[in-house]
Write an enzyme that holds these catalytic residues in place. Structure first.
Site, PDB file in Angstrom:
ATOM      1  N   LYS A 111       0.810  -1.220   0.000  1.00 39.88           N
ATOM      2  CA  LYS A 111       0.000   0.000   0.000  1.00 39.88           C
ATOM      3  C   LYS A 111       0.842   1.267   0.000  1.00 39.88           C
ATOM      4  O   LYS A 111       0.356   2.325  -0.366  1.00 39.88           O
ATOM      5  CB  LYS A 111      -0.950   0.012   1.209  1.00 39.88           C
ATOM      6  CG  LYS A 111      -2.098  -0.975   1.079  1.00 39.88           C
ATOM      7  CD  LYS A 111      -3.241  -0.617   2.005  1.00 39.88           C
ATOM      8  CE  LYS A 111      -4.454  -1.490   1.742  1.00 39.88           C
ATOM      9  NZ  LYS A 111      -5.545  -1.228   2.678  1.00 39.88           N
ATOM     10  N   LYS A 192      -4.368 -10.034  -6.354  1.00 37.92           N
ATOM     11  CA  LYS A 192      -5.626 -10.442  -5.712  1.00 37.92           C
ATOM     12  C   LYS A 192      -6.755  -9.498  -6.123  1.00 37.92           C
ATOM     13  O   LYS A 192      -6.518  -8.320  -6.420  1.00 37.92           O
ATOM     14  CB  LYS A 192      -5.476 -10.513  -4.198  1.00 37.92           C
ATOM     15  CG  LYS A 192      -5.412  -9.187  -3.523  1.00 37.92           C
ATOM     16  CD  LYS A 192      -5.634  -9.300  -2.009  1.00 37.92           C
ATOM     17  CE  LYS A 192      -5.719  -7.870  -1.500  1.00 37.92           C
ATOM     18  NZ  LYS A 192      -5.765  -7.635  -0.130  1.00 37.92           N
ATOM     19  N   LYS A 195     -10.948  -4.225  -4.007  1.00 41.54           N
ATOM     20  CA  LYS A 195     -11.836  -3.079  -4.237  1.00 41.54           C
ATOM     21  C   LYS A 195     -11.045  -1.815  -4.529  1.00 41.54           C
ATOM     22  O   LYS A 195     -11.590  -0.846  -5.040  1.00 41.54           O
ATOM     23  CB  LYS A 195     -12.745  -2.892  -3.020  1.00 41.54           C
ATOM     24  CG  LYS A 195     -12.008  -2.776  -1.697  1.00 41.54           C
ATOM     25  CD  LYS A 195     -12.936  -3.038  -0.505  1.00 41.54           C
ATOM     26  CE  LYS A 195     -12.145  -3.172   0.774  1.00 41.54           C
ATOM     27  NZ  LYS A 195     -12.693  -4.075   1.760  1.00 41.54           N
TER      28      LYS A 195
HETATM   29  P1  TYM Z   1     -10.197  -6.208   4.089  1.00 43.30           P
HETATM   30  O1  TYM Z   1     -11.224  -5.185   4.359  1.00 43.30           O
HETATM   31  O2  TYM Z   1      -9.128  -5.901   3.090  1.00 43.30           O
HETATM   32  O3  TYM Z   1     -10.875  -7.548   3.609  1.00 43.30           O
HETATM   33  C1  TYM Z   1     -11.912  -8.150   4.385  1.00 43.30           C
HETATM   34  C2  TYM Z   1     -11.781  -9.663   4.331  1.00 43.30           C
HETATM   35  O4  TYM Z   1     -11.861 -10.123   2.971  1.00 43.30           O
HETATM   36  C3  TYM Z   1     -10.731 -10.932   2.669  1.00 43.30           C
HETATM   37  N1  TYM Z   1     -10.369 -10.710   1.265  1.00 43.30           N
HETATM   38  C4  TYM Z   1     -10.208 -11.681   0.363  1.00 43.30           C
HETATM   39  N2  TYM Z   1     -10.330 -13.014   0.459  1.00 43.30           N
HETATM   40  C5  TYM Z   1     -10.106 -13.731  -0.665  1.00 43.30           C
HETATM   41  N3  TYM Z   1      -9.767 -13.179  -1.848  1.00 43.30           N
HETATM   42  C6  TYM Z   1      -9.624 -11.853  -2.003  1.00 43.30           C
HETATM   43  N4  TYM Z   1      -9.303 -11.312  -3.160  1.00 43.30           N
HETATM   44  C7  TYM Z   1      -9.851 -11.033  -0.847  1.00 43.30           C
HETATM   45  N5  TYM Z   1      -9.817  -9.689  -0.627  1.00 43.30           N
HETATM   46  C8  TYM Z   1     -10.120  -9.510   0.666  1.00 43.30           C
HETATM   47  C9  TYM Z   1      -9.637 -10.456   3.614  1.00 43.30           C
HETATM   48  O5  TYM Z   1      -8.647 -11.421   3.795  1.00 43.30           O
HETATM   49  C10 TYM Z   1     -10.425 -10.156   4.870  1.00 43.30           C
HETATM   50  O6  TYM Z   1     -10.625 -11.332   5.608  1.00 43.30           O
HETATM   51  N6  TYM Z   1      -7.113  -5.885   8.024  1.00 43.30           N
HETATM   52  C11 TYM Z   1      -8.378  -6.419   7.565  1.00 43.30           C
HETATM   53  C12 TYM Z   1      -9.559  -5.910   8.352  1.00 43.30           C
HETATM   54  C13 TYM Z   1      -9.473  -6.086   9.830  1.00 43.30           C
HETATM   55  C14 TYM Z   1      -9.641  -7.312  10.530  1.00 43.30           C
HETATM   56  C15 TYM Z   1      -9.549  -6.960  11.908  1.00 43.30           C
HETATM   57  C16 TYM Z   1      -9.857  -8.628  10.142  1.00 43.30           C
HETATM   58  C17 TYM Z   1      -9.272  -5.114  10.757  1.00 43.30           C
HETATM   59  N7  TYM Z   1      -9.331  -5.632  12.024  1.00 43.30           N
HETATM   60  C18 TYM Z   1      -9.675  -7.952  12.896  1.00 43.30           C
HETATM   61  C19 TYM Z   1      -9.967  -9.589  11.148  1.00 43.30           C
HETATM   62  C20 TYM Z   1      -9.878  -9.255  12.513  1.00 43.30           C
HETATM   63  C21 TYM Z   1      -8.563  -6.013   6.114  1.00 43.30           C
HETATM   64  O7  TYM Z   1      -7.981  -5.085   5.616  1.00 43.30           O
HETATM   65  O8  TYM Z   1      -9.522  -6.702   5.444  1.00 43.30           O
END
Ligand code: TYM
Length: 327
Positions: A111, A192, A195
């Protein structure tokens, strides 16, 4: 009954990757476990957000949680920023996190690469995520593959705290699905699905209309040849589409291969589009209902209230162990 917690950032349109890698499993887990799912708005602001868009996207993610099948009677749904203990424990854990640990995080490297200026919050992001998880004595964290490294740091921080100040935190385990833990872009299977990709043709948004979904899938890049074969090494593009098909249906990749043997990519892509449409149409209809009903406000208020009770107790214990004078 295990304690389960996870979160999704309201930093843009949720994608099919978020659904397949995470949300789908949230819905399944609420039946058996003590679950909390958050809209992690404090994480979203680690990159610049336009205020009106942030508010809209936060409500949209909350509505999608419910539309996808999360039931507020079974799972606690809340906004991270409504429970101030996240920021508080986030700070306490930031002081226990080493620079080297944060410098190694691949999400930070991705990022921040090529950016002229990078906010400090993007760097300390993983300590806040650790706080999210440790506040609730979480056992299991359902996430996609890309969050594995953050979970490892969370486990290290829990262990470090426990060792320094006495047993305080449960050391959580990541729960990463076998199929669909890393859904790739439709235009490039080496990246990957995300969004934040500026090319909207690279992802399927959960709120894309059926026609847009059909168009995006028909334009998805495929490998040379015409065989529908699950071979991520040699046929990464088609294998990604097969993985999506598998996650949206009850079929294994091998069953999908067999079904399209000798038929080429055309019929396969057409059916895949219909699988995705059939998955998303009911979610979209329910989404409209939830947004129109006004029920979110109460769901989020109840969720935050429940969360605060546990979170406040954890922060109190942590502060006491660290040597703060309690109020
Ligand atoms: P975020 O918002 O990027 O994504 C949310 C969840 O979706 C999964 N994900 C994917 N899985 C498969 N293929 C993809 N292309 C893909 N893109 C996203 C992510 O692995 C995630 O599970 N840091 C985290 C948010 C967070 C969090 C937490 C998660 C903040 N605090 C505490 C668990 C526990 C994040 O940026 O997810």
């Amino acid at each position: 009954m295990k304690r389960v917690l996870s979160g999704i950032q309201p930093s843009g349109q949720l994608t099919l990757g978020n659904y397949i890698g995470a949300m789908k499993h949230f819905v399944a887990m609420q039946e058996e476990h003590d679950c909390s799912f958050m809209i992690v708005d404090l994480h979203a602001i680690t990159v610049p957000q336009e205020p009106a868009a942030l508010r809209e996207q936060s409500e949209s993610v909350a509505a999608l949680f419910v539309a996808a099948g999360l039931d507020p009677a079974k799972a606690n749904i809340f906004m991270q920023s409504h429970v101030r203990e996240h920021a508080e424990l986030g700070w306490l854990l930031t002081t226990m996190t080493y620079m080297g640990e944060l410098e190694r995080m691949t999400q930070f490297k991705d990022k921040s690469s090529g950016k002229e200026s990078v906010g400090a919050g993007l760097f300390t992001y993983p300590s806040l995520m650790a706080a999210d998880i440790l506040l609730y004595q979480t056992d299991l964290v359902p996430v996609g593959e890309d969050q594995k490294q953050h979970l490892e740091l969370t486990r290290d921080l829990a262990g470090r705290f426990n060792q320094r100040y006495g047993e305080t935190f449960t050391v959580p385990q990541p729960l990463i699905p076998k199929v669909g833990a890393r859904v790739m872009s439709l235009d490039d299977a080496s990246k990957k699905m995300s969004k934040s990709n500026p090319n909207a043709g690279s992802y399927i948004a959960l709120l894309d209309s059926p026609d847009v979904i059909r168009k995006k899938i028909s334009r998805a890049v495929t490998d040379s040849g015409r065989e529908v074969k699950f071979d991520p090494q040699n046929k990464p593009e088609v294998s990604n589409l097969i993985a999506i098909y598998s996650a949206c249906s009850a079929l294994t990749p091998q069953e999908i291969e067999a079904r399209y043997e000798g038929q080429g990519y055309g019929p396969f892509k057409k059916d895949l589009a219909e699988q995705v449409v059939a998955l998303l149409e009911p979610i979209q209809a329910r989404y409209q209902e939830v947004r129109a009903s006004g029920e979110l406000r109460r769901i989020l208020a109840d969720g935050a209230e429940n969360a605060r009770q546990v979170a406040a107790q954890t922060v109190r214990t942590v502060k006491e162990r660290m040597g703060f004078v309690l109020d």
